[in-house]
Design a protein around this motif. Structure first.
Motif, PDB file in Angstrom:
ATOM      1  N   ALA A 248       0.917  -1.153   0.101  1.00  0.00           N
ATOM      2  CA  ALA A 248       0.063   0.113  -0.033  1.00  0.00           C
ATOM      3  C   ALA A 248       0.808   1.152   0.014  1.00  0.00           C
ATOM      4  N   GLU A 249       0.596   2.232  -0.844  1.00  0.00           N
ATOM      5  CA  GLU A 249       1.267   3.346  -1.132  1.00  0.00           C
ATOM      6  C   GLU A 249       0.460   4.638  -1.139  1.00  0.00           C
ATOM      7  N   PHE A 250       0.724   5.623  -0.357  1.00  0.00           N
ATOM      8  CA  PHE A 250      -0.173   6.716  -0.226  1.00  0.00           C
ATOM      9  C   PHE A 250       0.401   7.693   0.086  1.00  0.00           C
ATOM     10  N   ILE A 251      -0.166   9.182  -0.121  1.00  0.00           N
ATOM     11  CA  ILE A 251       0.070  10.141   0.418  1.00  0.00           C
ATOM     12  C   ILE A 251      -1.000  11.001   1.144  1.00  0.00           C
ATOM     13  N   ILE A 252      -0.827  11.424   2.365  1.00  0.00           N
ATOM     14  CA  ILE A 252      -2.081  12.065   2.824  1.00  0.00           C
ATOM     15  C   ILE A 252      -1.680  13.474   2.906  1.00  0.00           C
ATOM     16  N   PRO A 253      -2.361  14.494   2.044  1.00  0.00           N
ATOM     17  CA  PRO A 253      -2.033  15.796   2.093  1.00  0.00           C
ATOM     18  C   PRO A 253      -2.485  16.594   3.412  1.00  0.00           C
ATOM     19  N   PHE A 254      -1.291  17.621   3.461  1.00  0.00           N
ATOM     20  CA  PHE A 254      -1.414  18.458   4.491  1.00  0.00           C
ATOM     21  C   PHE A 254      -2.655  19.217   4.416  1.00  0.00           C
ATOM     22  N   GLU A 255      -3.159  19.585   3.105  1.00  0.00           N
ATOM     23  CA  GLU A 255      -4.593  20.429   3.168  1.00  0.00           C
ATOM     24  C   GLU A 255      -5.686  19.737   3.530  1.00  0.00           C
ATOM     25  N   LEU A 256      -5.860  18.272   3.584  1.00  0.00           N
ATOM     26  CA  LEU A 256      -6.792  17.627   4.316  1.00  0.00           C
ATOM     27  C   LEU A 256      -6.631  17.822   5.899  1.00  0.00           C
ATOM     28  N   LEU A 257      -5.614  17.970   6.113  1.00  0.00           N
ATOM     29  CA  LEU A 257      -5.283  18.085   7.658  1.00  0.00           C
ATOM     30  C   LEU A 257      -5.462  19.533   8.536  1.00  0.00           C
ATOM     31  N   ILE A 258      -5.585  20.439   7.358  1.00  0.00           N
ATOM     32  CA  ILE A 258      -5.845  21.997   7.980  1.00  0.00           C
ATOM     33  C   ILE A 258      -6.983  22.150   8.958  1.00  0.00           C
ATOM     34  N   GLY A 259      -6.600  22.882   9.744  1.00  0.00           N
ATOM     35  CA  GLY A 259      -7.654  22.795  10.848  1.00  0.00           C
ATOM     36  C   GLY A 259      -7.289  22.087  12.002  1.00  0.00           C
ATOM     37  N   MET A 260      -6.248  21.146  12.013  1.00  0.00           N
ATOM     38  CA  MET A 260      -5.618  20.554  13.027  1.00  0.00           C
ATOM     39  C   MET A 260      -4.118  21.554  13.518  1.00  0.00           C
ATOM     40  N   THR A 261      -4.059  21.852  14.503  1.00  0.00           N
ATOM     41  CA  THR A 261      -2.911  22.517  14.660  1.00  0.00           C
ATOM     42  C   THR A 261      -1.776  21.832  14.632  1.00  0.00           C
ATOM     43  N   ASN A 262      -0.737  22.681  14.531  1.00  0.00           N
ATOM     44  CA  ASN A 262       0.836  22.075  14.284  1.00  0.00           C
ATOM     45  C   ASN A 262       0.938  21.682  12.974  1.00  0.00           C
ATOM     46  N   CYS A 263      -0.023  22.112  11.927  1.00  0.00           N
ATOM     47  CA  CYS A 263       0.014  21.321  10.686  1.00  0.00           C
ATOM     48  C   CYS A 263      -0.242  22.578   9.445  1.00  0.00           C
ATOM     49  N   PRO A 264       0.527  22.565   8.494  1.00  0.00           N
ATOM     50  CA  PRO A 264       1.610  21.633   7.999  1.00  0.00           C
ATOM     51  C   PRO A 264       2.765  21.839   8.809  1.00  0.00           C
ATOM     52  N   PRO A 265       3.618  20.709   8.867  1.00  0.00           N
ATOM     53  CA  PRO A 265       4.766  20.651   9.615  1.00  0.00           C
ATOM     54  C   PRO A 265       5.832  21.653   9.250  1.00  0.00           C
ATOM     55  N   ALA A 266       6.953  21.607   9.829  1.00  0.00           N
ATOM     56  CA  ALA A 266       8.240  22.236   9.402  1.00  0.00           C
ATOM     57  C   ALA A 266       9.176  21.328   9.839  1.00  0.00           C
ATOM     58  N   PRO A 267      10.737  21.783   9.331  1.00  0.00           N
ATOM     59  CA  PRO A 267      11.571  20.955   9.823  1.00  0.00           C
ATOM     60  C   PRO A 267      11.836  21.043  11.394  1.00  0.00           C
ATOM     61  N   GLY A 268      11.833  20.039  12.013  1.00  0.00           N
ATOM     62  CA  GLY A 268      11.931  20.077  13.527  1.00  0.00           C
ATOM     63  C   GLY A 268      10.620  19.856  14.217  1.00  0.00           C
ATOM     64  N   THR A 269       9.502  20.021  13.403  1.00  0.00           N
ATOM     65  CA  THR A 269       8.127  19.712  13.679  1.00  0.00           C
ATOM     66  C   THR A 269       8.094  18.162  14.435  1.00  0.00           C
ATOM     67  N   ARG A 270       7.507  18.046  15.551  1.00  0.00           N
ATOM     68  CA  ARG A 270       7.173  16.681  16.098  1.00  0.00           C
ATOM     69  C   ARG A 270       5.939  16.250  16.291  1.00  0.00           C
ATOM     70  N   TRP A 271       5.430  15.169  15.399  1.00  0.00           N
ATOM     71  CA  TRP A 271       3.705  14.902  15.569  1.00  0.00           C
ATOM     72  C   TRP A 271       3.997  13.177  16.459  1.00  0.00           C
ATOM     73  N   ARG A 272       3.053  12.941  17.001  1.00  0.00           N
ATOM     74  CA  ARG A 272       2.682  11.674  17.534  1.00  0.00           C
ATOM     75  C   ARG A 272       2.104  10.882  16.657  1.00  0.00           C
ATOM     76  N   ALA A 273       2.403   9.662  16.499  1.00  0.00           N
ATOM     77  CA  ALA A 273       1.849   8.676  15.358  1.00  0.00           C
ATOM     78  C   ALA A 273       2.124   7.380  15.941  1.00  0.00           C
ATOM     79  N   ASN A 274       1.232   6.522  15.100  1.00  0.00           N
ATOM     80  CA  ASN A 274       1.544   4.958  14.984  1.00  0.00           C
ATOM     81  C   ASN A 274       1.119   4.480  13.697  1.00  0.00           C
ATOM     82  N   MET A 275       1.361   3.326  13.256  1.00  0.00           N
ATOM     83  CA  MET A 275       1.328   2.534  12.231  1.00  0.00           C
ATOM     84  C   MET A 275       1.061   1.038  12.406  1.00  0.00           C
ATOM     85  N   CYS A 276      -0.048   0.479  11.699  1.00  0.00           N
ATOM     86  CA  CYS A 276      -0.490  -0.780  12.298  1.00  0.00           C
ATOM     87  C   CYS A 276      -0.922  -1.690  10.959  1.00  0.00           C
TER      88      CYS A 276
END
Length: 216
Positions: A153-181
């Motif tokens: 599975a190969e995909f790109i989640i655009p930052f435009e879809l996540l606009i409204g969530m703070t700390n997005c889009p990221p910049a170099p040095g930005t940290r997000w919490r995440a998981n992959m399952c």
């Protein structure tokens, strides 16, 4: 768990992970959690660009155990990979994306308060807000019940879809919490894989067990 995410220029999604940009990062293994018995190799790569965050999953398999659920359905009841993105720890709101070997998708914005959570489907997720995705099957047909060797599975989640969530889009040095399952239903009980290895992360919606992405 912590992963450094390298930045690249945008590239074409094919489902096979053949783009040269993927050579700029290493595979990260997902490990089995819970009581499932399958031992299929499962691994993922992650990159980011000005436009969004890219994922490439490799899933060893023996059978496509899905097909009853379709787009926006309960894909987690069948074979699927999942990504969780929590950009801002100040707010218990994160994005979840699921995709099956057949290419069916479930994108959700999840509000989670002390384990009480509900997912909401994105509105007008088209054009620059649309998730671009492809899947590819090796060793068999891309159809329900088919015997196979693996799937991607190969995909790109655009930052435009996540606009409204703070700390997005990221910049170099930005940290997000995440998981992959991953979930696989070839045997019972279901086998689960997770990037985050703390036991609290075995419940994939326990966001406090998420690891960290660091954008480079």
């Amino acid at each position: 768990m912590e992963m450094n995410i390298n930045r690249v220029d945008d590239f074409i999604i094919t489902g096979k992970g053949r783009s040269g940009e993927w050579e700029m990062t290493d595979w990260m293994p997902l490990l089995t959690v819970g009581n499932g018995k399958s031992s299929y190799e499962t691994k993922v790569k992650v990159l980011w660009s000005e436009s969004g965050i890219y994922f490439l999953f490799f899933c060893e398999d023996r059978m496509i155990s899905c097909g009853n659920q379709k787009n926006f359905g309960e894909l987690y009841l069948e074979d699927v990979v999942e990504v969780f993105l929590w950009p801002d720890e100040r707010h218990p709101v994160y994005f979840e994306y699921e995709i099956s070997p057949l290419g069916d998708e479930l994108p959700l914005l999840v509000a989670n308060k002390d384990g009480l959570f509900h997912g909401w489907l994105p509105f007008l997720a088209v054009n620059e807000r649309k998730i671009l995705s492809r899947t590819h099957v090796e060793g068999g047909r891309k159809e329900p019940g088919a015997g196979v060797a693996a799937w991607y599975a190969e995909f790109i989640i655009p930052f435009e879809l996540l606009i409204g969530m703070t700390n997005c889009p990221p910049a170099p040095g930005t940290r997000w919490r995440a998981n992959m399952c991953r979930l696989d239903y070839d045997t019972s009980p279901v086998t689960q894989w997770s990037w985050c290895r703390e036991k609290m992360a075995w419940n994939f919606h326990n966001y406090r067990g998420f690891g960290s992405f660091v954008f480079r």
